[in-house]
Scaffold this motif. Sequence first.
Motif, PDB file in Angstrom:
ATOM      1  N   GLN A   1      11.025 -17.625 -31.880  1.00 41.83           N
ATOM      2  CA  GLN A   1      11.742 -17.441 -30.621  1.00 41.83           C
ATOM      3  C   GLN A   1      11.070 -18.181 -29.463  1.00 41.83           C
ATOM      4  OE1 GLN A   1      14.527 -16.164 -30.869  1.00 41.83           O
ATOM      5  NE2 GLN A   1      14.401 -15.022 -32.786  1.00 41.83           N
ATOM      6  N   ARG A   2       9.936 -18.792 -29.707  1.00 39.63           N
ATOM      7  CA  ARG A   2       9.210 -19.449 -28.616  1.00 39.63           C
ATOM      8  C   ARG A   2       9.922 -20.714 -28.156  1.00 39.63           C
ATOM      9  NH1 ARG A   2       4.225 -17.536 -27.430  1.00 39.63           N
ATOM     10  NH2 ARG A   2       3.366 -15.960 -28.838  1.00 39.63           N
ATOM     11  N   ALA A   3       9.717 -21.048 -26.897  1.00 40.91           N
ATOM     12  CA  ALA A   3      10.387 -22.188 -26.272  1.00 40.91           C
ATOM     13  C   ALA A   3       9.669 -23.482 -26.617  1.00 40.91           C
ATOM     14  CB  ALA A   3      10.451 -21.994 -24.766  1.00 40.91           C
ATOM     15  N   VAL A   4       9.740 -23.862 -27.891  1.00 45.13           N
ATOM     16  CA  VAL A   4       9.056 -25.054 -28.384  1.00 45.13           C
ATOM     17  C   VAL A   4      10.078 -25.926 -29.106  1.00 45.13           C
ATOM     18  CG1 VAL A   4       7.217 -25.918 -29.878  1.00 45.13           C
ATOM     19  CG2 VAL A   4       6.895 -23.775 -28.635  1.00 45.13           C
TER      20      VAL A   4
ATOM     21  N   ALA B   1      16.731  -6.676 -35.615  1.00 35.10           N
ATOM     22  CA  ALA B   1      17.314  -7.991 -35.351  1.00 35.10           C
ATOM     23  C   ALA B   1      17.581  -8.175 -33.869  1.00 35.10           C
ATOM     24  CB  ALA B   1      18.600  -8.170 -36.163  1.00 35.10           C
ATOM     25  N   PHE B   2      18.113  -7.139 -33.223  1.00 36.24           N
ATOM     26  CA  PHE B   2      18.398  -7.223 -31.795  1.00 36.24           C
ATOM     27  C   PHE B   2      17.115  -7.464 -31.004  1.00 36.24           C
ATOM     28  CE2 PHE B   2      18.811  -5.647 -27.545  1.00 36.24           C
ATOM     29  CZ  PHE B   2      20.079  -6.027 -27.149  1.00 36.24           C
ATOM     30  N   THR B   3      16.082  -6.692 -31.337  1.00 34.13           N
ATOM     31  CA  THR B   3      14.821  -6.796 -30.588  1.00 34.13           C
ATOM     32  C   THR B   3      14.198  -8.172 -30.724  1.00 34.13           C
ATOM     33  OG1 THR B   3      14.420  -4.435 -30.884  1.00 34.13           O
ATOM     34  CG2 THR B   3      12.533  -5.802 -30.296  1.00 34.13           C
ATOM     35  N   GLN B   4      14.128  -8.683 -31.972  1.00 31.70           N
ATOM     36  CA  GLN B   4      13.426  -9.950 -32.149  1.00 31.70           C
ATOM     37  C   GLN B   4      14.288 -11.149 -31.753  1.00 31.70           C
ATOM     38  OE1 GLN B   4      13.450 -12.590 -34.631  1.00 31.70           O
ATOM     39  NE2 GLN B   4      15.262 -11.941 -35.783  1.00 31.70           N
ATOM     40  N   ARG B   5      15.623 -11.029 -31.796  1.00 36.30           N
ATOM     41  CA  ARG B   5      16.462 -12.172 -31.408  1.00 36.30           C
ATOM     42  C   ARG B   5      16.766 -12.147 -29.908  1.00 36.30           C
ATOM     43  NH1 ARG B   5      18.341 -15.318 -35.650  1.00 36.30           N
ATOM     44  NH2 ARG B   5      19.775 -16.404 -34.261  1.00 36.30           N
ATOM     45  N   VAL B   6      17.480 -11.125 -29.456  1.00 33.86           N
ATOM     46  CA  VAL B   6      17.863 -11.077 -28.042  1.00 33.86           C
ATOM     47  C   VAL B   6      16.628 -10.852 -27.155  1.00 33.86           C
ATOM     48  CG1 VAL B   6      19.210  -9.854 -26.302  1.00 33.86           C
ATOM     49  CG2 VAL B   6      20.195 -10.284 -28.560  1.00 33.86           C
TER      50      VAL B   6
ATOM     51  N   GLY C   1      13.374 -11.120 -28.058  1.00 35.90           N
ATOM     52  CA  GLY C   1      12.378 -12.166 -28.280  1.00 35.90           C
ATOM     53  C   GLY C   1      12.722 -13.451 -27.565  1.00 35.90           C
ATOM     54  N   ARG C   2      13.994 -13.867 -27.650  1.00 34.40           N
ATOM     55  CA  ARG C   2      14.378 -15.115 -26.975  1.00 34.40           C
ATOM     56  C   ARG C   2      14.309 -14.958 -25.461  1.00 34.40           C
ATOM     57  NH1 ARG C   2      19.446 -19.282 -27.948  1.00 34.40           N
ATOM     58  NH2 ARG C   2      20.860 -17.702 -27.148  1.00 34.40           N
ATOM     59  N   ALA C   3      14.728 -13.800 -24.964  1.00 30.93           N
ATOM     60  CA  ALA C   3      14.710 -13.601 -23.514  1.00 30.93           C
ATOM     61  C   ALA C   3      13.293 -13.682 -22.956  1.00 30.93           C
ATOM     62  CB  ALA C   3      15.331 -12.250 -23.168  1.00 30.93           C
ATOM     63  N   LEU C   4      12.330 -13.080 -23.666  1.00 30.11           N
ATOM     64  CA  LEU C   4      10.957 -13.013 -23.152  1.00 30.11           C
ATOM     65  C   LEU C   4      10.125 -14.243 -23.485  1.00 30.11           C
ATOM     66  CD1 LEU C   4      10.180  -9.274 -23.987  1.00 30.11           C
ATOM     67  CD2 LEU C   4      10.731 -10.252 -21.741  1.00 30.11           C
ATOM     68  N   LEU C   5      10.380 -14.866 -24.640  1.00 32.84           N
ATOM     69  CA  LEU C   5       9.521 -15.960 -25.102  1.00 32.84           C
ATOM     70  C   LEU C   5      10.197 -17.329 -25.086  1.00 32.84           C
ATOM     71  CD1 LEU C   5       7.990 -14.173 -28.234  1.00 32.84           C
ATOM     72  CD2 LEU C   5       6.981 -14.343 -25.947  1.00 32.84           C
ATOM     73  N   GLY C   6      11.525 -17.341 -25.108  1.00 29.36           N
ATOM     74  CA  GLY C   6      12.215 -18.604 -25.321  1.00 29.36           C
ATOM     75  C   GLY C   6      12.827 -19.240 -24.100  1.00 29.36           C
ATOM     76  N   GLY C   7      12.613 -18.665 -22.909  1.00 27.36           N
ATOM     77  CA  GLY C   7      13.198 -19.230 -21.700  1.00 27.36           C
ATOM     78  C   GLY C   7      12.542 -20.532 -21.290  1.00 27.36           C
TER      79      GLY C   7
ATOM     80  N   ALA D   1      14.203 -18.458 -14.848  1.00 25.14           N
ATOM     81  CA  ALA D   1      15.335 -18.291 -15.763  1.00 25.14           C
ATOM     82  C   ALA D   1      15.140 -17.070 -16.647  1.00 25.14           C
ATOM     83  CB  ALA D   1      15.490 -19.547 -16.623  1.00 25.14           C
ATOM     84  N   THR D   2      13.894 -16.838 -17.067  1.00 22.29           N
ATOM     85  CA  THR D   2      13.599 -15.670 -17.911  1.00 22.29           C
ATOM     86  C   THR D   2      13.876 -14.380 -17.150  1.00 22.29           C
ATOM     87  OG1 THR D   2      11.949 -16.854 -19.226  1.00 22.29           O
ATOM     88  CG2 THR D   2      11.779 -14.458 -19.146  1.00 22.29           C
ATOM     89  N   ALA D   3      13.420 -14.308 -15.905  1.00 21.30           N
ATOM     90  CA  ALA D   3      13.619 -13.092 -15.116  1.00 21.30           C
ATOM     91  C   ALA D   3      15.104 -12.804 -14.910  1.00 21.30           C
ATOM     92  CB  ALA D   3      12.910 -13.236 -13.766  1.00 21.30           C
ATOM     93  N   ILE D   4      15.873 -13.848 -14.601  1.00 16.42           N
ATOM     94  CA  ILE D   4      17.314 -13.670 -14.387  1.00 16.42           C
ATOM     95  C   ILE D   4      17.986 -13.206 -15.676  1.00 16.42           C
ATOM     96  CG2 ILE D   4      19.466 -14.886 -13.903  1.00 16.42           C
ATOM     97  CD1 ILE D   4      17.840 -16.669 -11.967  1.00 16.42           C
ATOM     98  N   HIS D   5      17.605 -13.832 -16.801  1.00 12.30           N
ATOM     99  CA  HIS D   5      18.237 -13.498 -18.077  1.00 12.30           C
ATOM    100  C   HIS D   5      17.897 -12.069 -18.500  1.00 12.30           C
ATOM    101  CE1 HIS D   5      20.346 -14.395 -21.729  1.00 12.30           C
ATOM    102  NE2 HIS D   5      19.292 -14.128 -22.485  1.00 12.30           N
TER     103      HIS D   5
END
Length: 846
Positions: A108-111, A673-678, A680-686, A691-695
């Motif tokens: 989920q990281r933004a890489v 699945a919800f925790t690690q996808r939604v 995880g992406r919100a916290l790690l993938g922005g 943008a992360t705070a807004i999301h």
Amino acid sequence: MSSKKCIAAITEAARGILTDEEIDAVFTKAQTIRKRLEAEGKLDNLNQRVAEAMEREAEKTKIAAALQRRHAAMNALVRERAMNQLDRLMAGGIPAEKALLAMLEGSQRAVEGARKSVYATRQAYETRFLGGLVAELETETPYVKRLANDKAFNDDVVREMTELKEGGRPGVTGNADAVKVAQIFARHAEASRVELNRLGAAIGKLDGWGGPHRHDPLKIARVSEDDWLAAIKPRLDFDRTFDGADPSEYDDILRSIYKTIVTGQGEGINAQRTGEFVGPANLAKSLAKSRVLHFRDADAWIAYNDEFGSGTLLAGMVSHQQRAAAHAAQMEVFGPNPELMLDSLADTLREKLRNDPTLPNATKEARIRELNFGRGGGSQTRLAQAFLEMQGLTMSPVNITAAQIGQGIRAQQMLAKLGGAVVTAVPSDTMTVALASQFRGGGFLRGLTAAMDQLLQGHGRGAAGRREITFLLGEGFDGLIANFASPHFANDGMPGKITTITNAFFKYSGLTGWTDRIRGAAGRIISAEMGMRAASRYDQLPEAYRHVLKLQGITPEKWDVIRQVDFRADNGTRYITPDLVRKLPDDALMPLIADRMAAYIGKNPAAAQARYLDDARRELELDLARFFADETNYGVIETDAASRRWAVRGTRPGTFAGEALRFVMQFKGFPLAFTQRVGGRALLGGRNRQATAIHVGTIMAALTAAGYMSQVASDTLKGRWPPRDPSDPEVVAAAMLRGGALGIYGDFLFGQVNRFGNTTLETAAGPAAATAAQIGNVFRAAMRGEASAGEALNLALNNTPFLNLWYARPAAEALFLSSVKEWASPGYRRRTEQRLREDYGQELLY
């Protein structure tokens, strides 16, 4: 020609092509062939037969030697590509051990390239192998639903498939629809075979193949080994099934197949032993060697399926294509020998860690241990668990009987407790689709509007075109497949009955139809979004959209090519689907191979260019399919490789640990699945902190609203009115949990824990354990003489399959259950109304 002359001729012909050892192997094989022919009484022209067989064996050996050289070259290229991806992931801040894990299941990281994984690639291949198949079945054969409930039609398709060979007689059944379906099945099976061969396998054409079987282990276990052999042997085509084996080995091979089907234990993925494809260490070679059970004719195929099979021909084809997708994904990412490649990559990463002067020794040791993926014993690492998940072994039971008992108990819990799941799913899924759109830069409200628009467009004028687009995106046909694949006539065994009843339950609850519609809508939103954005150059795209493209490995060069595809138009909307890449002219793809052509130093640049273009076309199609599949899974949450790894921890069904974990984790797959996808992406993938705070803020607000809407709907169906006060902090907290990570499990948790006095620990142990504890509580109360008929009745009602369907329970309550409850527990209605007034300010409507 004499045997000696034949040997001399073949030796001379093979000189310089085969090594002396390979020539010796051909001759050793020739002796086996001679013995087999003599045992079968085929003595006429024996030398000629042996000579012809030796020539065939020499050709096979030549092919094998060439395949070995090809694998070596492919492994070198794959390793370089894999190390480049690992370097990018590690440069982005992902530790070495997690980088290799990301290649299996994604991060989920933004890489850059963090979402390119075996799991996502498998989804892409399923889109390619299954999406087109279902689209053709729907658009070209409008009466194909007969596959679901017409055994005679299924049998006709098998007969037509066996005629698709040189000298065959297509149309022998006189059933034009069966001919069409057989041709579609054969064409798509051939497409997956060709793709696997491109990736390093050497699977021969299955001309005249009746199709894959799905063996029913319980049916087979009811008869002895000898009885099963006696039943199957007269039905097999020995020459094709046992090609290359000595006649004395036939029974041993079949006994091995029997044991693996019944026990679930075998080498690697036990599909090899059940007449399907396999995936142990050298996947490509194993695919070439896998023994397919060829039946002597269509009637033999049908008779075996009736006696020992499970499901329809379509069910077998779906399983066949899904397995092909799983194998293709492994070889696409890790080459023809995935296990060896993983080991090699892990060794390289271990060496990097050992030589890292910035790490303390204890840290080095811990991280090096995490790079163990299954060898050397000890406790399983995350990488080892992910590796087993990739191979499919966590779906393969060790003890069939134990696995089926566990499956049956868990199915009863589903049938008793998830009848209202769709009430929670409708608002929360709609919100997550909009949230995924926001993450891609489309805006939350715009995404919500698009979701509503696509849902409303699901039927009516132009629906057929939208369905085809949906299928080509690999979405919207799970319910259709389930309906086709498990009709009553094909599932008279316990596994089949469980599947049929479960499919019927989710169909009648509305969850299957809703899931197909919302996934189809989500896929079309992403496709239309890309169609709209294709008017812009890469540097003109919104930053958020470029960010998501980067995560999927879609570079600016690839984007410029994607912009040139011919769109699919529907109702004024332009859609992009992965298959459109196949229609791109070669000139459009030339920028993608410019570097490779510049570095080419061979003697045939035209051939190299054609090969490179072919590779670039396939890669771009996979990139698009992977993008659509992965983004759809962010909009409509389903368990994926990472959440399954967390849930089952590499265990197999039918083992003590495997069944215990599956009981504990029942209903928790969605929250994981919800925790690690939604989450995880919100916290790690922005792409940045703002943008992360807004999301994250939008997620909390949207899912709280979804949870509140779900609560209102649930209360209304239970006859409770007016809606709970949305300003009450407790109501808000419950809405946040109901609309978010707890999801479906929240219904069970909040609906049962206080009512029956279960502890949090009992509830955490899973619904089956909680129900067992409830039964124990009632029983102990009865033993003390404190039994309550009302509690016993509630317990029975809450564990009766199908009774909790969201429309069935309210009707039953209004018609007679309220009266029965009042009889069993006088004052029940008065106490219920008082509790509702005190807790929520509500009254009962009925």
